[in-house]
Motif scaffolding. Structure first.
Motif, PDB file in Angstrom:
ATOM      1  N   SER A 165      32.858 -14.251  52.114  1.00  0.00           N
ATOM      2  CA  SER A 165      33.879 -13.319  51.438  1.00  0.00           C
ATOM      3  C   SER A 165      35.159 -14.015  50.868  1.00  0.00           C
ATOM      4  O   SER A 165      35.823 -13.329  49.809  1.00  0.00           O
ATOM      5  CB  SER A 165      34.271 -12.499  52.562  1.00  0.00           C
ATOM      6  N   ASP A 181      32.704 -10.747  61.759  1.00  0.00           N
ATOM      7  CA  ASP A 181      32.633 -11.215  60.432  1.00  0.00           C
ATOM      8  C   ASP A 181      33.744 -10.046  59.337  1.00  0.00           C
ATOM      9  O   ASP A 181      33.278  -8.880  59.903  1.00  0.00           O
ATOM     10  CB  ASP A 181      31.324 -10.948  59.766  1.00  0.00           C
ATOM     11  N   ALA A 182      34.265 -10.599  58.682  1.00  0.00           N
ATOM     12  CA  ALA A 182      34.932  -9.517  57.577  1.00  0.00           C
ATOM     13  C   ALA A 182      33.669  -9.644  56.648  1.00  0.00           C
ATOM     14  O   ALA A 182      32.980 -10.690  56.450  1.00  0.00           O
ATOM     15  CB  ALA A 182      36.114 -10.203  57.097  1.00  0.00           C
ATOM     16  N   VAL A 203      34.699  -4.888  58.630  1.00  0.00           N
ATOM     17  CA  VAL A 203      34.603  -5.756  59.808  1.00  0.00           C
ATOM     18  C   VAL A 203      33.734  -5.271  60.985  1.00  0.00           C
ATOM     19  O   VAL A 203      33.440  -4.244  61.035  1.00  0.00           O
ATOM     20  CB  VAL A 203      36.028  -5.947  60.350  1.00  0.00           C
ATOM     21  N   PRO A 207      38.028  -7.478  63.782  1.00  0.00           N
ATOM     22  CA  PRO A 207      38.472  -8.539  62.718  1.00  0.00           C
ATOM     23  C   PRO A 207      38.671 -10.001  63.220  1.00  0.00           C
ATOM     24  O   PRO A 207      38.801 -10.161  64.263  1.00  0.00           O
ATOM     25  CB  PRO A 207      39.679  -8.168  62.187  1.00  0.00           C
ATOM     26  N   PRO A 208      38.238 -10.968  62.175  1.00  0.00           N
ATOM     27  CA  PRO A 208      38.368 -12.122  62.576  1.00  0.00           C
ATOM     28  C   PRO A 208      39.889 -12.508  62.664  1.00  0.00           C
ATOM     29  O   PRO A 208      40.905 -11.633  62.486  1.00  0.00           O
ATOM     30  CB  PRO A 208      38.199 -12.970  61.328  1.00  0.00           C
ATOM     31  N   ASP A 210      43.801 -13.358  62.584  1.00  0.00           N
ATOM     32  CA  ASP A 210      44.823 -13.441  61.434  1.00  0.00           C
ATOM     33  C   ASP A 210      44.378 -12.540  60.252  1.00  0.00           C
ATOM     34  O   ASP A 210      44.982 -12.410  58.984  1.00  0.00           O
ATOM     35  CB  ASP A 210      45.238 -14.820  61.108  1.00  0.00           C
ATOM     36  N   PHE A 211      43.229 -12.009  60.193  1.00  0.00           N
ATOM     37  CA  PHE A 211      42.764 -11.223  59.020  1.00  0.00           C
ATOM     38  C   PHE A 211      43.484  -9.964  58.575  1.00  0.00           C
ATOM     39  O   PHE A 211      43.706  -9.959  57.341  1.00  0.00           O
ATOM     40  CB  PHE A 211      41.084 -10.862  59.443  1.00  0.00           C
ATOM     41  N   GLU A 212      43.848  -9.270  59.682  1.00  0.00           N
ATOM     42  CA  GLU A 212      44.579  -8.058  59.451  1.00  0.00           C
ATOM     43  C   GLU A 212      45.825  -8.403  58.828  1.00  0.00           C
ATOM     44  O   GLU A 212      46.159  -7.544  58.025  1.00  0.00           O
ATOM     45  CB  GLU A 212      44.666  -7.163  60.577  1.00  0.00           C
ATOM     46  N   TYR A 215      44.961  -9.124  55.366  1.00  0.00           N
ATOM     47  CA  TYR A 215      44.620  -7.685  54.457  1.00  0.00           C
ATOM     48  C   TYR A 215      45.906  -6.616  54.160  1.00  0.00           C
ATOM     49  O   TYR A 215      45.855  -6.058  53.292  1.00  0.00           O
ATOM     50  CB  TYR A 215      43.612  -6.897  55.402  1.00  0.00           C
ATOM     51  N   TYR A 299      37.633 -16.649  55.189  1.00  0.00           N
ATOM     52  CA  TYR A 299      37.242 -15.205  54.711  1.00  0.00           C
ATOM     53  C   TYR A 299      38.460 -14.787  53.502  1.00  0.00           C
ATOM     54  O   TYR A 299      39.139 -15.758  53.173  1.00  0.00           O
ATOM     55  CB  TYR A 299      37.479 -14.202  55.731  1.00  0.00           C
ATOM     56  N   ALA A 301      39.586 -11.004  51.110  1.00  0.00           N
ATOM     57  CA  ALA A 301      39.910  -9.781  51.056  1.00  0.00           C
ATOM     58  C   ALA A 301      39.911  -9.100  49.601  1.00  0.00           C
ATOM     59  O   ALA A 301      40.723  -9.778  48.988  1.00  0.00           O
ATOM     60  CB  ALA A 301      40.966  -9.220  52.122  1.00  0.00           C
TER      61      ALA A 301
END
Length: 329
Positions: A165, A181-182, A203, A207-208, A210-212, A215, A299, A301
């Motif tokens: 991604s 996974d994202a 996701v 979420p992975p 720190d992904f949020e 995002y 990842y 976004a």
């Protein structure tokens, strides 16, 4: 055939000193004639437009000719060989692109129906089983969903899981999609002749790390960039709004493509939301807005909607929720 559109393109031919306009089966021909017929459409400043199997038969030697930019090289070379070096050829893009950029009410209504169909495909995709499937398997299912929701043709499907991604132009592979996974999903196609284009983030399970937080930056920037679409601003200024907001968040080095592009009869058409495009945005123009952050090896976004400029500002044609789509399947 739209007489109004033909007259407008004739006015531009006179303005640009063009004697003959030659179109082949393409989105430009559909724009003027309503269908992509076989052969060529030849238009002059006076006289009726003519559909012919051989365009060179209607072009005087020494004429100034505007050629459909979507014409294959072998067709252009064939015409040039028959007419010789006295005849001058140039792209018809400056004639037609400005007309196509500003959509009519009927065109915007058709594009809205395309966006609704794409929204439905995203909603149906959220009910699919993602965990354990490969990117290619999910891409195949998404193609079927686009057709099921009324698209006549599928023009793009991207499924990019996990570290993929973070690759902006990724093509689906045999990578298995796993919990944690994202997954970046970008889909689009033609619906009643007009294109849809939407990107949403899925996701699997959770979420992975720190992904949020990342995002949430993309979500805020997307909103700001959409609001920047209004009459009188330039395409470059919209790009700068998006780029400056991402830079202020600390992710400036990780936004590596344009903010967006025009959408209409073609998936990608002017104006382009880049720092170089000085096109002034006008009511009726429809563009995708697609800010993104890509962290290589981790990842990425992206959120993308098709937006129409109205007299009072932007209106998003896509209504699919932009929050993370979490699936446990």
């Amino acid at each position: 055939m739209s007489d109004d559109r033909v007259e407008r393109v004739r006015a531009r031919m006179i303005e640009h000193g063009v004697d003959v306009l030659v179109l082949r089966p393409s989105s430009n021909l559909r724009y003027l004639a309503g269908s992509a017929r076989h052969g060529f459409l030849v238009i002059t400043p006076d006289g009726p437009p003519e559909h012919v199997p051989d365009a060179s038969s209607l072009i005087p030697v020494g004429a100034r000719v505007a050629i459909d930019p979507q014409m294959p090289a072998h067709e252009l070379l064939s015409i040039q060989e028959r007419l010789g070096p006295q005849t001058l050829f140039a792209s018809a893009e400056p004639l037609i692109a400005p007309l196509r950029m500003r959509k009519s009410d009927a065109e915007i209504a058709a594009m809205e129906r395309a966006a609704v169909a794409a929204d439905r495909a995203v909603a149906m995709a959220s009910e699919l089983r993602w965990s354990g499937a490969t990117e290619r398997e999910m891409a195949r299912l998404l193609r079927l969903l686009l057709l099921e929701t009324g698209h006549d043709e599928v023009t793009l499907v991207t499924v990019a899981a996990g570290e993929h991604s973070a690759a902006p132009y990724h093509r689906p592979t045999e990578r298995v999609i796993n919990p944690g996974d994202a997954v970046l999903v970008n889909i689009g196609g033609r619906h009643e002749g007009y294109c849809s284009d939407i990107t949403r983030m899925f996701v699997v399970a959770e979420p992975p790390e720190d992904f949020e937080a990342m995002y949430s930056v993309v979500l805020a920037v997307h909103s700001a960039a959409c609001e920047a679409v209004r009459p009188g601003v330039t395409a470059a200024e919209i790009d700068e709004v998006c780029r400056a907001a991402i830079a202020a968040s600390g992710y400036g080095l990780f936004f590596v493509h344009r903010t967006g592009h025009g959408v209409g009869l073609d998936q990608f058409e002017p104006p382009y939301l880049t720092s170089e495009d000085r096109t002034v945005i006008e009511p009726g123009m429809t563009v995708s807005v697609q800010p993104a952050i890509y962290l290589p090896g981790l990842y990425g976004a992206r959120i993308e909607d098709v937006v129409v400029c109205t007299d009072v500002g932007a209106r998003r044609l896509n209504q699919s929720p932009r929050l993370l789509i979490v699936t446990d399947r």
